[in-house]
Design a protein around this motif. Structure first.
Motif, mmCIF file in Angstrom:
data_model
loop_
_atom_site.group_PDB
_atom_site.id
_atom_site.type_symbol
_atom_site.label_atom_id
_atom_site.label_comp_id
_atom_site.label_asym_id
_atom_site.label_seq_id
_atom_site.Cartn_x
_atom_site.Cartn_y
_atom_site.Cartn_z
ATOM 1 N N ILE A 145 0.847 -1.188 0.000
ATOM 2 C CA ILE A 145 0.000 0.000 0.000
ATOM 3 C C ILE A 145 0.887 1.245 0.000
ATOM 4 O O ILE A 145 0.584 2.237 -0.644
ATOM 5 C CB ILE A 145 -0.914 -0.003 1.247
ATOM 6 N N SER A 146 1.969 1.186 0.738
ATOM 7 C CA SER A 146 2.927 2.285 0.827
ATOM 8 C C SER A 146 4.283 1.684 1.164
ATOM 9 O O SER A 146 4.421 0.464 1.220
ATOM 10 C CB SER A 146 2.497 3.281 1.906
ATOM 11 N N THR A 147 5.251 2.515 1.424
ATOM 12 C CA THR A 147 6.579 1.997 1.762
ATOM 13 C C THR A 147 6.604 1.349 3.138
ATOM 14 O O THR A 147 7.538 0.628 3.461
ATOM 15 C CB THR A 147 7.634 3.122 1.709
ATOM 16 N N THR A 148 5.592 1.589 3.952
ATOM 17 C CA THR A 148 5.572 1.011 5.298
ATOM 18 C C THR A 148 4.410 0.042 5.529
ATOM 19 O O THR A 148 4.342 -0.603 6.557
ATOM 20 C CB THR A 148 5.490 2.117 6.374
ATOM 21 N N MET A 149 3.475 -0.040 4.577
ATOM 22 C CA MET A 149 2.301 -0.893 4.753
ATOM 23 C C MET A 149 2.161 -1.861 3.581
ATOM 24 O O MET A 149 2.484 -1.519 2.449
ATOM 25 C CB MET A 149 1.016 -0.053 4.852
ATOM 26 N N GLN A 150 1.682 -3.046 3.885
ATOM 27 C CA GLN A 150 1.376 -4.025 2.852
ATOM 28 C C GLN A 150 -0.058 -4.497 3.027
ATOM 29 O O GLN A 150 -0.630 -4.357 4.104
ATOM 30 C CB GLN A 150 2.328 -5.200 2.917
ATOM 31 N N SER A 151 -0.611 -5.056 1.973
ATOM 32 C CA SER A 151 -1.961 -5.596 2.050
ATOM 33 C C SER A 151 -1.872 -7.118 2.036
ATOM 34 O O SER A 151 -1.201 -7.696 1.188
ATOM 35 C CB SER A 151 -2.782 -5.112 0.859
ATOM 36 N N ILE A 152 -2.519 -7.722 2.979
ATOM 37 C CA ILE A 152 -2.547 -9.179 3.069
ATOM 38 C C ILE A 152 -3.989 -9.631 2.852
ATOM 39 O O ILE A 152 -4.915 -9.080 3.438
ATOM 40 C CB ILE A 152 -2.024 -9.659 4.439
ATOM 41 N N SER A 153 -4.157 -10.624 1.989
ATOM 42 C CA SER A 153 -5.483 -11.179 1.738
ATOM 43 C C SER A 153 -5.581 -12.540 2.401
ATOM 44 O O SER A 153 -4.666 -13.352 2.305
ATOM 45 C CB SER A 153 -5.734 -11.315 0.238
ATOM 46 N N LEU A 154 -6.686 -12.751 3.076
ATOM 47 C CA LEU A 154 -6.985 -14.020 3.731
ATOM 48 C C LEU A 154 -8.177 -14.612 3.003
ATOM 49 O O LEU A 154 -9.207 -13.951 2.856
ATOM 50 C CB LEU A 154 -7.318 -13.784 5.206
ATOM 51 N N TYR A 155 -8.021 -15.834 2.512
ATOM 52 C CA TYR A 155 -9.084 -16.516 1.787
ATOM 53 C C TYR A 155 -9.590 -17.680 2.620
ATOM 54 O O TYR A 155 -8.806 -18.525 3.052
ATOM 55 C CB TYR A 155 -8.571 -17.047 0.447
ATOM 56 N N VAL A 156 -10.894 -17.726 2.819
ATOM 57 C CA VAL A 156 -11.514 -18.843 3.528
ATOM 58 C C VAL A 156 -12.496 -19.483 2.553
ATOM 59 O O VAL A 156 -13.445 -18.833 2.107
ATOM 60 C CB VAL A 156 -12.237 -18.383 4.812
ATOM 61 N N THR A 157 -12.242 -20.736 2.231
ATOM 62 C CA THR A 157 -13.088 -21.452 1.276
ATOM 63 C C THR A 157 -13.860 -22.536 2.013
ATOM 64 O O THR A 157 -13.275 -23.340 2.745
ATOM 65 C CB THR A 157 -12.239 -22.082 0.158
ATOM 66 N N VAL A 158 -15.169 -22.522 1.820
ATOM 67 C CA VAL A 158 -16.043 -23.545 2.393
ATOM 68 C C VAL A 158 -16.450 -24.469 1.249
ATOM 69 O O VAL A 158 -17.034 -24.020 0.265
ATOM 70 C CB VAL A 158 -17.289 -22.924 3.058
ATOM 71 N N VAL A 159 -16.090 -25.739 1.389
ATOM 72 C CA VAL A 159 -16.375 -26.744 0.369
ATOM 73 C C VAL A 159 -17.334 -27.747 0.989
ATOM 74 O O VAL A 159 -17.064 -28.300 2.058
ATOM 75 C CB VAL A 159 -15.069 -27.452 -0.075
ATOM 76 N N CYS A 160 -18.458 -27.968 0.314
ATOM 77 C CA CYS A 160 -19.486 -28.845 0.884
ATOM 78 C C CYS A 160 -19.958 -29.848 -0.165
ATOM 79 O O CYS A 160 -20.251 -29.477 -1.309
ATOM 80 C CB CYS A 160 -20.662 -27.992 1.368
ATOM 81 N N HIS A 161 -20.017 -31.111 0.230
ATOM 82 C CA HIS A 161 -20.508 -32.159 -0.659
ATOM 83 C C HIS A 161 -21.993 -31.929 -0.911
ATOM 84 O O HIS A 161 -22.739 -31.530 -0.005
ATOM 85 C CB HIS A 161 -20.270 -33.536 -0.029
ATOM 86 N N LYS A 162 -22.423 -32.199 -2.126
ATOM 87 C CA LYS A 162 -23.831 -31.955 -2.492
ATOM 88 C C LYS A 162 -24.799 -32.735 -1.605
ATOM 89 O O LYS A 162 -25.899 -32.279 -1.323
ATOM 90 C CB LYS A 162 -24.079 -32.267 -3.966
ATOM 91 N N ASN A 163 -24.388 -33.913 -1.112
ATOM 92 C CA ASN A 163 -25.259 -34.706 -0.247
ATOM 93 C C ASN A 163 -25.239 -34.250 1.208
ATOM 94 O O ASN A 163 -25.910 -34.843 2.047
ATOM 95 C CB ASN A 163 -24.883 -36.190 -0.320
ATOM 96 N N TYR A 164 -24.448 -33.217 1.497
ATOM 97 C CA TYR A 164 -24.352 -32.683 2.862
ATOM 98 C C TYR A 164 -24.865 -31.244 2.945
ATOM 99 O O TYR A 164 -24.854 -30.633 3.994
ATOM 100 C CB TYR A 164 -22.890 -32.768 3.325
#
Length: 167
Positions: free
Chosen positions: A78-97
């Motif tokens: 973002i700047s010389t002193t800040m960075q952007s971190i992305s956190l990904y949360v994936t929910v995977v669900c079986h069709k029968n559940y």
């Protein structure tokens, strides 16, 4: 050993997994047991079977279950002193559940995957466990999943100090 900002690639998913795995509502939906206790042996097993700090669900899995995968990316500064971190949360669900039995979970509407997404967001959105700012949800979208599964991914962003050597 000096700590680097790359250490956050390991630390942030671990913090998210811990926060997610101590929610009774999330544990209940993952195990299909609305009476599960957070400090029980059954709850401890959830970390090994259903919640991961990496993005992987074996496409040969035949169990009708739901899984939560957490990943981190470091983006452009973002700047010389800040960075952007992305956190990904994936929910995977079986069709029968996907379906939630109304007798097991009275007054719960919708499917299991979307309810897991809802409760994960309640745990993580606005959390101050990550970086210098509060975790902010950027998007929720449907993503590719192994055959027989459906998946949604929540993307969060948190600004953090950009330091090569943190003491």
């Amino acid at each position: 050993m000096a700590k680097t900002y790359i250490d956050e690639v390991v630390e942030f998913p671990a913090k998210a997994v811990q926060k997610i795995g101590t929610s009774q509502k999330i544990l209940a939906l993952l195990t299909n047991n609305p009476e599960i206790e957070v400090d029980s042996e059954e709850a401890d097993g959830v970390f090994d079977r259903y919640i991961f700090d990496y993005g992987y669900v074996d496409d040969t899995t035949v169990d009708a279950s739901a899984y939560i995968c957490v990943e981190v990316e470091m983006s452009k500064s973002i700047s010389t002193t800040m960075q952007s971190i992305s956190l990904y949360v994936t929910v995977v669900c079986h069709k029968n559940y996907m379906a939630i039995n109304p007798k097991t979970f009275p007054s719960t509407i919708g499917n299991r995957r979307d309810n897991l997404v809802r409760y994960i967001d309640k745990e993580l959105n606005g959390s101050d466990l990550f970086g210098v700012g509060r975790l902010t949800m950027l998007s929720v979208k449907t993503v590719a999943a192994p055959a027989g599964f459906s998946a949604r991914e929540i993307t969060y962003q948190v600004p953090d100090f950009l330091e090569k050597d943190i003491q």
